[in-house]
Design an enzyme around this catalytic site. Structure first.
Site, PDB file in Angstrom:
ATOM      1  N   HIS A   1       6.458  -9.955  -2.163  1.00  0.00           N
ATOM      2  CA  HIS A   1       5.751  -8.708  -1.843  1.00  0.00           C
ATOM      3  C   HIS A   1       6.357  -7.474  -2.487  1.00  0.00           C
ATOM      4  O   HIS A   1       5.936  -6.353  -2.183  1.00  0.00           O
ATOM      5  CB  HIS A   1       5.724  -8.473  -0.331  1.00  0.00           C
ATOM      6  CG  HIS A   1       4.967  -9.503   0.441  1.00  0.00           C
ATOM      7  ND1 HIS A   1       3.637  -9.357   0.780  1.00  0.00           N
ATOM      8  CD2 HIS A   1       5.352 -10.698   0.928  1.00  0.00           C
ATOM      9  CE1 HIS A   1       3.247 -10.425   1.463  1.00  0.00           C
ATOM     10  NE2 HIS A   1       4.271 -11.257   1.570  1.00  0.00           N
TER      11      HIS A   1
ATOM     12  N   LYS B   1       5.577   5.720  -3.012  1.00  0.00           N
ATOM     13  CA  LYS B   1       4.178   5.920  -2.600  1.00  0.00           C
ATOM     14  C   LYS B   1       3.723   7.368  -2.837  1.00  0.00           C
ATOM     15  O   LYS B   1       2.543   7.675  -2.772  1.00  0.00           O
ATOM     16  CB  LYS B   1       4.003   5.528  -1.131  1.00  0.00           C
ATOM     17  CG  LYS B   1       4.268   4.039  -0.862  1.00  0.00           C
ATOM     18  CD  LYS B   1       4.179   3.722   0.624  1.00  0.00           C
ATOM     19  CE  LYS B   1       4.621   2.311   0.977  1.00  0.00           C
ATOM     20  NZ  LYS B   1       3.615   1.258   0.688  1.00  0.00           N
TER      21      LYS B   1
ATOM     22  N   LYS C   1       0.323   5.474   5.374  1.00  0.00           N
ATOM     23  CA  LYS C   1       1.139   4.328   4.942  1.00  0.00           C
ATOM     24  C   LYS C   1       2.581   4.698   5.248  1.00  0.00           C
ATOM     25  O   LYS C   1       2.874   5.844   5.591  1.00  0.00           O
ATOM     26  CB  LYS C   1       0.950   4.052   3.441  1.00  0.00           C
ATOM     27  CG  LYS C   1       1.114   5.304   2.558  1.00  0.00           C
ATOM     28  CD  LYS C   1       0.865   5.004   1.088  1.00  0.00           C
ATOM     29  CE  LYS C   1      -0.591   4.926   0.704  1.00  0.00           C
ATOM     30  NZ  LYS C   1      -0.969   3.653   0.134  1.00  0.00           N
ATOM     31  N   ARG C   2       3.514   3.729   5.129  1.00  0.00           N
ATOM     32  CA  ARG C   2       4.918   4.071   5.284  1.00  0.00           C
ATOM     33  C   ARG C   2       5.282   5.193   4.310  1.00  0.00           C
ATOM     34  O   ARG C   2       4.716   5.271   3.207  1.00  0.00           O
ATOM     35  CB  ARG C   2       5.793   2.833   5.040  1.00  0.00           C
ATOM     36  CG  ARG C   2       5.750   1.822   6.170  1.00  0.00           C
ATOM     37  CD  ARG C   2       6.279   2.397   7.470  1.00  0.00           C
ATOM     38  NE  ARG C   2       7.712   2.553   7.433  1.00  0.00           N
ATOM     39  CZ  ARG C   2       8.589   1.790   8.092  1.00  0.00           C
ATOM     40  NH1 ARG C   2       8.168   0.818   8.877  1.00  0.00           N
ATOM     41  NH2 ARG C   2       9.888   2.019   7.996  1.00  0.00           N
TER      42      ARG C   2
ATOM     43  N   THR D   1      -2.814  -2.670   1.139  1.00  0.00           N
ATOM     44  CA  THR D   1      -3.910  -3.253   1.923  1.00  0.00           C
ATOM     45  C   THR D   1      -4.679  -2.138   2.624  1.00  0.00           C
ATOM     46  O   THR D   1      -5.863  -2.284   2.900  1.00  0.00           O
ATOM     47  CB  THR D   1      -3.372  -4.255   2.964  1.00  0.00           C
ATOM     48  OG1 THR D   1      -2.206  -3.691   3.580  1.00  0.00           O
ATOM     49  CG2 THR D   1      -3.013  -5.574   2.326  1.00  0.00           C
TER      50      THR D   1
ATOM     51  N   LYS E   1      -8.794  -1.331   3.350  1.00  0.00           N
ATOM     52  CA  LYS E   1      -9.392  -0.936   4.632  1.00  0.00           C
ATOM     53  C   LYS E   1     -10.218   0.339   4.461  1.00  0.00           C
ATOM     54  O   LYS E   1     -11.294   0.482   5.050  1.00  0.00           O
ATOM     55  CB  LYS E   1      -8.292  -0.747   5.687  1.00  0.00           C
ATOM     56  CG  LYS E   1      -7.573  -2.061   6.022  1.00  0.00           C
ATOM     57  CD  LYS E   1      -6.252  -1.859   6.760  1.00  0.00           C
ATOM     58  CE  LYS E   1      -5.427  -3.147   6.703  1.00  0.00           C
ATOM     59  NZ  LYS E   1      -4.014  -2.954   7.102  1.00  0.00           N
TER      60      LYS E   1
HETATM   61  C1  F55 Z   1       9.828  -5.317   5.804  1.00  0.00           C
HETATM   62  C2  F55 Z   1      11.147  -5.675   5.934  1.00  0.00           C
HETATM   63  C3  F55 Z   1      11.936  -5.819   4.826  1.00  0.00           C
HETATM   64 CL1  F55 Z   1      13.576  -6.252   4.984  1.00  0.00          CL
HETATM   65  C4  F55 Z   1      11.415  -5.635   3.559  1.00  0.00           C
HETATM   66  C5  F55 Z   1      10.098  -5.287   3.419  1.00  0.00           C
HETATM   67  C6  F55 Z   1       9.320  -5.123   4.556  1.00  0.00           C
HETATM   68  C7  F55 Z   1       7.893  -4.736   4.422  1.00  0.00           C
HETATM   69  O1  F55 Z   1       7.307  -4.327   5.412  1.00  0.00           O
HETATM   70  N1  F55 Z   1       7.312  -4.846   3.203  1.00  0.00           N
HETATM   71  C8  F55 Z   1       6.007  -4.580   2.964  1.00  0.00           C
HETATM   72  O2  F55 Z   1       5.250  -4.186   3.835  1.00  0.00           O
HETATM   73  N2  F55 Z   1       5.566  -4.823   1.714  1.00  0.00           N
HETATM   74  C9  F55 Z   1       4.179  -4.632   1.396  1.00  0.00           C
HETATM   75  O3  F55 Z   1       3.481  -5.846   1.559  1.00  0.00           O
HETATM   76  C10 F55 Z   1       2.089  -5.651   1.485  1.00  0.00           C
HETATM   77  C11 F55 Z   1       1.416  -6.965   1.768  1.00  0.00           C
HETATM   78  O4  F55 Z   1       1.547  -7.820   0.685  1.00  0.00           O
HETATM   79  C12 F55 Z   1       1.690  -5.080   0.125  1.00  0.00           C
HETATM   80  O5  F55 Z   1       0.339  -4.779   0.165  1.00  0.00           O
HETATM   81  C13 F55 Z   1       2.499  -3.810  -0.180  1.00  0.00           C
HETATM   82  O6  F55 Z   1       2.230  -3.394  -1.504  1.00  0.00           O
HETATM   83  C14 F55 Z   1       3.978  -4.096  -0.016  1.00  0.00           C
HETATM   84  O7  F55 Z   1       4.716  -2.915  -0.196  1.00  0.00           O
END
Ligand code: F55
Length: 836
Positions: A379, A576, A570-571, A678, A682
């Site tokens: 991811h 971003k 988003k975060r 994602t 939405k």
């Molecule tokens: C959570 C904990 C750790 Cl240690 C590392 C990453 C995350 C996390 O939440 N990552 C995350 O949300 N990544 C996102 O995944 C989505 C689903 O595939 C993608 O759409 C997005 O681009 C990506 O940043």
């Protein structure tokens, strides 16, 4: 909230044998009403005078769970009888969102539940708001897992989601004086009606200690792990109901407990305090979700969490396999185990340990099973986000696993040497152990070596994966790589979140579109129908009114639902680029101040998102958004044409109000950095137009909707890389753009921080002297693109046309499409129809 009316609790009915009046399974109004009153009486037990709104929520939730229980048991029995292969989705996060509304929708009993509550004097919408959502995830990754569970059940695929039952989920965000404050998420405070504790489903997980070698009865050398501590994991199951089908799968979350016998040992030696302390340490494992969504934390406890849930899950699979009488050799024929990023990738080693040390399979056989079993989804490409664990920490917690890793690595590197002889640089790059600087275990390499399938989450991302982080692995095993573009569930994010649009779609297309999103293409013809466009606009405006009410209630900021709603949720992360959005807002503000007669489309700029508590720059960006909002919203020269709002505590619940209210979706990450996104999907589903870069799934969204219906700007991935290679100087961007200079100076002057010029200095300095995500390089293109947006908004009819086309062409982004691809191309899992 007003106190609920007092009710008379009706006497219970006994089961009549007629399903429709059975209080545990009846789907009609009368049965539901009786079920709610029964649960109020027998499960909750407050006298009418003390019955609260929350009690109604809880009673209805239990009534709904009963209906699912019926389907759940049938699903388990069917899967057992048919001996079907099962998908095991291993994820450290499942961001499920509120259950009640979704379960009513998937069971098809929303109207019945509404009527039943109405007869009890209650309003379903108000009761729904009582639910405290399980926030067991950070963002996209955790929410993706939840969407995939919805699609797996809906597509009738046998599946279990395995994860962690965190006692505290993602923190609640409050905004104090413009700053983020983190409040612990006590989501279990008032109980959780959706889970069923299974104390009898328990597995033991070892920690620390050392290994010993011994010779078994047959004369083979074997290893015994002598742990320092043992923790017990018990299962909590949440049923996940498919839409319009009887299939109801399981989300199985593990909770850590102390092992009883350890306590007794301490008791015997009289060390009572030691016993209690041990108990506390054991239970710490599942206490809290780490709120970091990207960078590594490198914490002992985090590795402990990962190993804990993965070990419980794999032991559970082995246990069920033997209950079914299937030999362990057939493990990979019965389970497809997917690793949601590297967080569960210790599973590769744990399965080897369980098969070799505990089941005494030989290494080669065990390895073949392991690789056949696992698939790995990546991811992120951000190098700082790739998981590695320092060797000493790994050794201390998982001594046996480190030995197994060394053996996997030895055999693997032999293979590399055989394929690429003499290329020792390649060997060093690919090793499971990183040797530059502090030695570490590279979890992405472990996942890649231990999986037969490796995928990225959008076409661009999968290509970049093969060209960058996993390039060597791609050259070694090209056949393992594929793309699986993410998807989102149209049930929660369209049907449930946007009831107005749902009704219109039902009227225009019939009621099958939620499970056949390609049907939405039929809307394309309607885009040219003026009457249809009017209805479309009315729905959007009602959604905007609903969001405006929510924002007013939570921020005191009043927004006009006729304005363009421009939303970025988003975060918060530098890649971003929420601060790029802010630079545009300040640019517009300055233009209006300089030129009061300027004709601009009035806009509401809406933000939402959490920052990792330790992420300094992200927290300043939140403060900046709120500072700019405070100044602009209070300035009568501009506040009739622009306003800014930060929605506190962005979560699944308020997301369901936010996406349907958007006119414009901000997807403005630095090209090459957002794996997929994602939220972008939405928004599209709900008819928002996108302003975005060629990043992640934006590329495919633009392909689907057509370039003429998408606001594209910015550098491409290649251009970004080229600029970085050549040496990027953000000061050049400032020197050549006086408007940008003025905007940065204004922020730096304390104008948006009540005269305090210190607060945003770090943000401005970072952009001026470093700008790692090329915010300034894309600034001019972004502002110009926003002018095209404003111009397009002036033509209401054409905007509506484009909005309709966005929904009409969003079918590809249903998680059903994504899950079909996973099932057909990676998991080889077939549907199993469940009958009642
Ligand atoms: C959570 C904990 C750790 Cl240690 C590392 C990453 C995350 C996390 O939440 N990552 C995350 O949300 N990544 C996102 O995944 C989505 C689903 O595939 C993608 O759409 C997005 O681009 C990506 O940043």
């Amino acid at each position: 909230k007003p106190p609920p009316k007092q009710i008379k609790i009706a006497p219970p009915v006994t089961t009549t044998g007629l399903t429709d009046v059975d209080v545990r399974s009846g789907m009609q109004v009368a049965a539901l009403k009786q079920a709610v009153t029964d649960h109020l009486r027998y499960s909750i037990g407050h006298p009418p005078v003390a019955t609260t709104l929350h009690d109604y929520y809880y009673a209805l939730a239990l009534a709904v769970r009963d209906r699912m229980q019926h389907r759940w048991l049938n699903t388990l029995q069917t899967n057992f009888d048919l001996k079907r292969k099962i998908v095991c989705y291993l994820s450290a996060e499942f961001l499920m969102g509120p259950h009640l509304g979704n379960n009513l929708l998937n069971l098809g009993i929303e109207q019945e539940a509404r009527a039943a509550l109405a007869e009890l004097g209650q309003d379903l919408d108000i009761v729904l708001e009582c639910e405290e959502e399980p926030g067991l995830g950070n963002g996209g990754l955790g929410r993706l897992a939840a969407c995939y569970l919805d699609s797996l059940a809906t597509l009738q695929r046998p599946a279990v989601g395995y994860g962690i039952r965190y006692e505290f989920g993602i923190f609640d965000q409050e905004i104090h004086d413009g700053w983020q404050a983190e409040i612990t998420d006590k989501w279990l405070r008032y109980g959780n009606p959706w889970e069923i504790a299974k104390p009898e489903v328990a597995h033991y997980v070892n920690w620390g200690g050392h290994t010993e070698y011994y010779r078994d009865e047959a004369g083979n050398d074997r290893v015994r792990w002598m742990p320092y501590r043992v923790v017990k994991g018990t299962a909590y199951d949440t049923p996940t109901q498919g839409y319009g089908v009887n299939n109801c799968n399981t989300l199985r979350l593990w909770s850590a407990e102390a092992v009883e016998s350890f306590d007794f040992q301490a008791f015997n030696t009289g060390d009572y305090y030691q016993a209690v302390e041990d108990k506390i340490i054991s239970e710490t494992v599942t206490k809290v979700l780490y709120p970091n969504d990207e960078p590594q934390i490198g914490k002992h406890l985090r590795l402990g969490q990962q190993y804990f849930f993965v070990s419980c899950s794999l032991q559970n699979m082995l246990h069920i396999l033997s209950l079914s009488g299937v030999p362990v050799e057939n493990f990979a024929e019965r389970y497809a185990v997917q690793l949601n990023d590297t967080h569960p990738s210790i599973g590769v080693v744990e399965l080897m340990r369980l098969l070799v040390d505990e089941r005494r399979l030989d290494w080669d056989k065990a390895w073949a099973i392991t690789v056949q079993t696992f698939g790995y989804t990546n991811h992120t490409l951000l190098p700082e986000a790739l998981e590695t664990w320092p060797l000493p920490m790994f050794q201390a917690l998982l001594p046996r696993h480190l030995e197994i890793i060394y053996e996997i690595n030895r055999r693997f590197l032999d293979e590399v040497r055989a394929r690429f002889s003499g290329d020792e640089a390649r060997v060093a790059r690919m090793s499971l152990i990183g040797e530059e600087g502090e030695k570490c275990v590279r979890m992405a390499h472990l996942a890649a070596v231990g999986s037969h399938a490796i995928n990225g989450v959008a076409a661009l991302h999968s290509d970049l994966l093969k060209a960058s982080v996993l390039k060597d692995f791609y050259e070694m095993w090209p056949e393992r790589f594929s793309n699986k573009t993410n998807g989102v569930t149209p049930r929660r994010f369209l049907a449930l979140a946007n009831p107005g649009l749902r009704a219109l779609l039902n009227e225009a297309l019939g009621e099958q579109w939620p499970v056949n999103m390609e049907q939405l293409h039929q809307l394309e013809a309607k885009a040219d129908d003026a009457a249809f466009r009017r209805k479309w606009r009315a729905i959007k405006e009602a959604n905007k009114k609903r969001l405006a009410d929510y924002i007013l209630a939570h921020t005191d900021i009043e927004l006009d639902p006729t304005w363009l709603f421009d939303i970025q949720v988003k975060r918060i992360h530098e890649y971003k680029r929420q601060h790029l959005n802010v630079l545009h807002i300040v640019t517009l503000y300055r233009r209006l101040k300089e030129n009061p007669g300027l004709n601009i489309s009035p806009r509401a700029f809406i933000f939402g998102g959490k920052a990792a508590p330790g992420y300094f720059m992200a927290k300043r960006i939140i403060k900046l958004i709120n500072g700019v909002a405070e100044t602009i919203n209070a300035d009568p020269d501009v506040n009739t044409r622009m306003k800014v709002a930060f929605v506190p505590n962005f979560n699944v619940q308020n997301a369901q109000l936010i996406y349907p209210a958007a006119d414009l979706s901000e997807q403005i990450s630095t090209a090459g950095k957002e794996a997929s996104g994602t939220g972008n999907m939405k928004f599209m589903l709900n008819g928002a137009l996108t302003i975005g870069t060629l990043d992640g799934a934006n590329v495919e969204i633009r392909e689907e909707v057509g370039a003429e219906n998408f606001f594209l700007f910015g550098l491409t991935t290649e251009e970004v890389e080229h600029i970085k290679r050549e040496g990027y100087h953000p000061t050049d961007c400032i020197a050549s753009n006086s408007e940008l200079r003025t905007v940065l100076e204004l922020i730096n002057s304390g104008y948006f921080s009540r005269g305090d010029a210190e607060v945003f200095r770090s943000v401005v300095n970072n952009l001026t002297y470093s700008d790692p995500f090329l915010v300034l390089a894309d600034y001019a293109a972004y502002v110009a693109c926003q002018e095209r947006v404003s111009a397009a908004w002036q033509d209401k009819e054409n905007w509506t046309r484009m909005s309709i086309l966005n929904t009409a062409r969003s079918g590809k982004f249903s998680s059903d499409r994504a899950i079909r691809e996973y099932c057909d191309e990676i998991w080889n899992v077939q549907p199993a129809t469940v009958k009642l």
